[in-house]
Design an enzyme around this catalytic site. Structure first.
Site, PDB file in Angstrom:
ATOM      1  N   ARG A  89       0.842  -1.196   0.000  1.00 48.21           N
ATOM      2  CA  ARG A  89       0.000   0.000   0.000  1.00 48.21           C
ATOM      3  C   ARG A  89       0.874   1.242   0.000  1.00 48.21           C
ATOM      4  O   ARG A  89       1.767   1.384   0.837  1.00 48.21           O
ATOM      5  CB  ARG A  89      -0.910   0.008   1.234  1.00 48.21           C
ATOM      6  CG  ARG A  89      -1.662   1.316   1.469  1.00 48.21           C
ATOM      7  CD  ARG A  89      -2.992   1.338   0.787  1.00 48.21           C
ATOM      8  NE  ARG A  89      -3.652   2.611   0.873  1.00 48.21           N
ATOM      9  CZ  ARG A  89      -4.548   2.962   1.790  1.00 48.21           C
ATOM     10  NH1 ARG A  89      -4.872   2.122   2.730  1.00 48.21           N
ATOM     11  NH2 ARG A  89      -5.114   4.140   1.745  1.00 48.21           N
ATOM     12  N   ARG A  99      -7.068  -0.499  -3.289  1.00 54.27           N
ATOM     13  CA  ARG A  99      -5.909  -0.678  -2.417  1.00 54.27           C
ATOM     14  C   ARG A  99      -5.653  -2.146  -2.116  1.00 54.27           C
ATOM     15  O   ARG A  99      -6.598  -2.929  -2.056  1.00 54.27           O
ATOM     16  CB  ARG A  99      -6.063   0.106  -1.124  1.00 54.27           C
ATOM     17  CG  ARG A  99      -7.288  -0.272  -0.379  1.00 54.27           C
ATOM     18  CD  ARG A  99      -7.982   0.809   0.407  1.00 54.27           C
ATOM     19  NE  ARG A  99      -8.179   2.020  -0.330  1.00 54.27           N
ATOM     20  CZ  ARG A  99      -8.285   3.203   0.219  1.00 54.27           C
ATOM     21  NH1 ARG A  99      -8.229   3.330   1.510  1.00 54.27           N
ATOM     22  NH2 ARG A  99      -8.466   4.277  -0.499  1.00 54.27           N
ATOM     23  N   ASP A 102      -6.119  -1.870   3.437  1.00 53.31           N
ATOM     24  CA  ASP A 102      -6.481  -0.671   4.179  1.00 53.31           C
ATOM     25  C   ASP A 102      -6.769  -1.108   5.603  1.00 53.31           C
ATOM     26  O   ASP A 102      -7.583  -2.017   5.823  1.00 53.31           O
ATOM     27  CB  ASP A 102      -7.724  -0.032   3.551  1.00 53.31           C
ATOM     28  CG  ASP A 102      -8.100   1.288   4.199  1.00 53.31           C
ATOM     29  OD1 ASP A 102      -7.190   2.038   4.600  1.00 53.31           O
ATOM     30  OD2 ASP A 102      -9.309   1.570   4.293  1.00 53.31           O
ATOM     31  N   ASP A 104      -7.920   0.541   9.168  1.00 51.75           N
ATOM     32  CA  ASP A 104      -8.418   1.732   9.853  1.00 51.75           C
ATOM     33  C   ASP A 104      -8.532   1.453  11.337  1.00 51.75           C
ATOM     34  O   ASP A 104      -9.178   0.470  11.744  1.00 51.75           O
ATOM     35  CB  ASP A 104      -9.800   2.129   9.322  1.00 51.75           C
ATOM     36  CG  ASP A 104      -9.764   2.729   7.939  1.00 51.75           C
ATOM     37  OD1 ASP A 104      -8.730   3.314   7.569  1.00 51.75           O
ATOM     38  OD2 ASP A 104     -10.769   2.608   7.220  1.00 51.75           O
TER      39      ASP A 104
END
Length: 166
Positions: A89, A99, A102, A104
Site C-alpha cells: 500500500r 488498495r 487498508d 483503519d
C-alpha cells in the site's frame, strides 16, 4: 502521547480490493496479532462489499478485528500503516480508491482524539455498513465513545451491499 497504563481493547477495520483480497485480509489478521504488545482477540468473517466513495473499482473484501494492545493510539496507528506498506500500500493522498490493504483504527478503548493524522473514534464509522456489519458480528454491544452502540448504529445504514463470503 496518551499514556496506556494497561492494555486497551481496540477495533481495526480491514479492507482490500487488489492483489487477491482474500489472501491480503487473511495475512493481515495473522500480522495484527504479531504487532508488539498486541494480541488478536476476535475477528469477523469476511464480507464482499461495494466500493464506497469512488464506485468505479472492484468490490472490496472487508472485515473487523478486535485486539488487545498495550500500544497507545499513535503507536498502534504507526504499526498499522507499516503493515499496510508491507502489503504494497502506498498512500498518495487518493481517497476511497483501490488498495491492496487498508487498515483503519476504528476505536481504541474510550479514547476520543481529533488531531492531525489521528481521529478516534473513526470519524465516518457510523456511516459505513462495511464497518458496522462486521463490527456488529464481533461486538454488537460495543459503545463507540461519543457515537453510540454498534447494534443501534447498524439500524441506520443500508446493509444490502455487505454480503458474507466465508
Amino acid at each position: 502521547m496518551i499514556e496506556v497504563s494497561r492494555p486497551a481493547r481496540a477495533w481495526i477495520g480491514l479492507g482490500s480490493n487488489l492483489d487477491d483480497p482474500l489472501r491480503q485480509i487473511g495475512r493481515a489478521f495473522d500480522e495484527l496479532g504479531a504487532i508488539a504488545r498486541t494480541r488478536l482477540l476476535r475477528r469477523s468473517r469476511l464480507y464482499r462489499t461495494a466500493p464506497w466513495g469512488v464506485t468505479d473499482q472492484p468490490a472490496f473484501v472487508n472485515a473487523v478485528a478486535e485486539i488487545l494492545t498495550g500500544l497507545d493510539p499513535r503507536d498502534l496507528l504507526a504499526a498499522l500503516l507499516a503493515l499496510e506498506r508491507r502489503h504494497g500500500r502506498h498512500r498518495d493522498g487518493t481517497r476511497w480508491g483501490p488498495r491492496t490493504l487498508d487498515l483503519d483504527l476504528l476505536v481504541h478503548g474510550d479514547c476520543r482524539i481529533n488531531a492531525p493524522g489521528l481521529a478516534l473514534p473513526h470519524p465516518r464509522i457510523a456511516e459505513r455498513a462495511f464497518v458496522l456489519v462486521p463490527l456488529a458480528e464481533v461486538d454488537p454491544g460495543l459503545c463507540i465513545p461519543g457515537v453510540g452502540v454498534v447494534r443501534t448504529l447498524l439500524g441506520h445504514v443500508d446493509v444490502g451491499d455487505c454480503v458474507g463470503i466465508d
